[in-house]
Every structure is written in C-alpha cells, then in structure tokens.
Design an enzyme around this catalytic site. Structure first.
Site, short mmCIF file in Angstrom:
data_model
loop_
_atom_site.label_atom_id
_atom_site.label_comp_id
_atom_site.label_asym_id
_atom_site.label_seq_id
_atom_site.Cartn_x
_atom_site.Cartn_y
_atom_site.Cartn_z
N ILE A 30 72.11 69.04 -15.99
CA ILE A 30 73.39 69.55 -16.48
C ILE A 30 73.86 68.78 -17.72
CG2 ILE A 30 74.94 68.08 -15.11
CD1 ILE A 30 76.50 70.64 -14.39
N ASN A 86 64.83 56.70 -10.87
CA ASN A 86 65.81 55.63 -10.68
C ASN A 86 66.00 55.32 -9.20
OD1 ASN A 86 66.41 55.49 -13.48
ND2 ASN A 86 67.81 57.23 -13.31
N GLU A 94 72.34 57.90 -9.38
CA GLU A 94 73.67 58.47 -9.08
C GLU A 94 73.61 59.40 -7.87
OE1 GLU A 94 74.89 60.32 -12.70
OE2 GLU A 94 75.16 58.40 -13.74
N VAL A 95 72.53 60.17 -7.79
CA VAL A 95 72.41 61.11 -6.68
C VAL A 95 71.35 60.58 -5.72
CG1 VAL A 95 71.89 63.49 -6.01
CG2 VAL A 95 73.03 63.04 -8.22
N HIS A 99 64.54 61.81 -6.95
CA HIS A 99 64.21 62.80 -7.99
C HIS A 99 63.53 62.12 -9.16
CE1 HIS A 99 68.26 61.21 -8.59
NE2 HIS A 99 68.04 61.31 -9.90
N HIS A 101 63.06 62.42 -13.34
CA HIS A 101 63.52 63.04 -14.58
C HIS A 101 62.29 63.25 -15.48
CE1 HIS A 101 67.88 61.98 -14.06
NE2 HIS A 101 67.36 61.04 -13.31
P1 5GP Z 1 70.29 59.81 -11.45
O1 5GP Z 1 71.26 59.03 -12.29
O2 5GP Z 1 70.69 59.85 -10.02
O3 5GP Z 1 68.86 59.35 -11.64
O4 5GP Z 1 70.30 61.27 -12.03
C1 5GP Z 1 71.10 62.29 -11.55
C2 5GP Z 1 71.02 63.41 -12.56
O5 5GP Z 1 71.46 64.61 -11.97
C3 5GP Z 1 71.91 63.17 -13.81
O6 5GP Z 1 71.09 63.21 -14.98
C4 5GP Z 1 72.90 64.32 -13.76
O7 5GP Z 1 73.24 64.82 -15.03
C5 5GP Z 1 72.17 65.36 -12.91
N1 5GP Z 1 73.07 66.23 -12.16
C6 5GP Z 1 74.07 65.82 -11.32
N2 5GP Z 1 74.70 66.88 -10.79
C7 5GP Z 1 74.08 67.99 -11.31
C8 5GP Z 1 74.31 69.39 -11.14
O8 5GP Z 1 75.19 69.83 -10.40
N3 5GP Z 1 73.49 70.23 -11.81
C9 5GP Z 1 72.47 69.77 -12.62
N4 5GP Z 1 71.72 70.70 -13.24
N5 5GP Z 1 72.24 68.45 -12.79
C10 5GP Z 1 73.04 67.57 -12.16
#
Ligand code: 5GP
Length: 116
Positions: A30, A86, A94-95, A99, A101
């Site tokens: 997103i 991450n 964050e999530v 996952h 990237h």
């Molecule tokens: P993290 O920081 O956990 O490695 O990455 C989480 C990623 O998920 C971030 O790059 C963030 O932009 C993406 N993300 C979080 N919520 C959503 C969502 O509702 N839709 C999409 N398409 N990406 C999301």
C-alpha cells in the site's frame, strides 16, 4: 493472532493481489518503497521468522520461488532486486504475519539505512 494480512489472504481487504495459491498470497504494498514493491505471505499466519517450524518449509520455499517469478513478470529480474524479511522490533517488522518484501525497479542503494 489475526492480522491485516490474514484478512488479505481471505479476500476481506481490497488489495492488488498479484498471485495466490494454496500456500502463499502476494499483493502490492500500500506504501510502495520502489517501483516494484510486492508483499508475499504464507497463507498460514506465522507471526515471525522465529516461529517457523519444519512443517512451514514447503510454504517458505514456495514463497521464494513465487518472489522470483513475480520479479520476472514485473521485468525486474535481469537488473536485480531485493528480498527483505523483517523480524520483530529491531528488524522493523510492523505486521506480525511473516512476509517477504520484493523490491526493485531502481537501484536500491546500500542494504541498511544509517541508524537514526
Ligand atoms: P513490515 O514493516 O511488517 O515488514 O511490512 C509491512 C508492510 O505491509 C508495509 O510495507 C506496509 O506498507 C504494508 N501494509 C500494511 N497494511 C497494508 C494493507 O492494508 N494493504 C497493503 N497492500 N499493504 C499493507
């Protein structure tokens, strides 16, 4: 724990899904950090890398192969790209649904940003 990514896997959130099978789901981030920024998740909600078990190996192997295939489809495979995974706070996670990237489409610079 049910995260936004589990909801995406179940089709409950409107995202740009670019690939889905019985093990993994891939969708465009997103807040893209590069021309190609795709998030690839196992359908099973594994919170972090530290929670991976032997039973998860097929899904994680699939995840890497799907990343390579999507890089090819986006035309970034020849120039190269980066996969980022991450883990927890210092890793910038964050999530809490494991996952990868897939980032590319421009030179990505140094692997790590300077510490803030
Ligand atoms: P993290 O920081 O956990 O490695 O990455 C989480 C990623 O998920 C971030 O790059 C963030 O932009 C993406 N993300 C979080 N919520 C959503 C969502 O509702 N839709 C999409 N398409 N990406 C999301």
């Amino acid at each position: 724990m049910d995260t936004i990514f589990s909801q995406i896997v179940r089709g409950e959130v409107p995202v740009d899904v670019v690939y889905q099978d019985e093990l993994v789901t891939a969708f465009r981030d997103i807040q893209p950090q590069a021309p190609t920024h795709i998030v690839i998740v196992p359908n099973k909600p594994i919170p972090t890398v530290a929670d991976v078990t032997e039973a998860d190996e097929p899904a994680l192997g699939r995840l890497i192969r799907v990343a390579a295939r999507l890089a090819e489809e986006d035309g970034i495979d020849k120039a190269g790209y980066r996969l980022i995974l991450n883990c927890r706070a210092h890793g910038g996670q964050e999530v809490y649904h494991l996952h990868v990237h897939l980032l590319g489409g421009r030179p990505l610079g140094r692997m790590l940003a300077d510490p803030e």
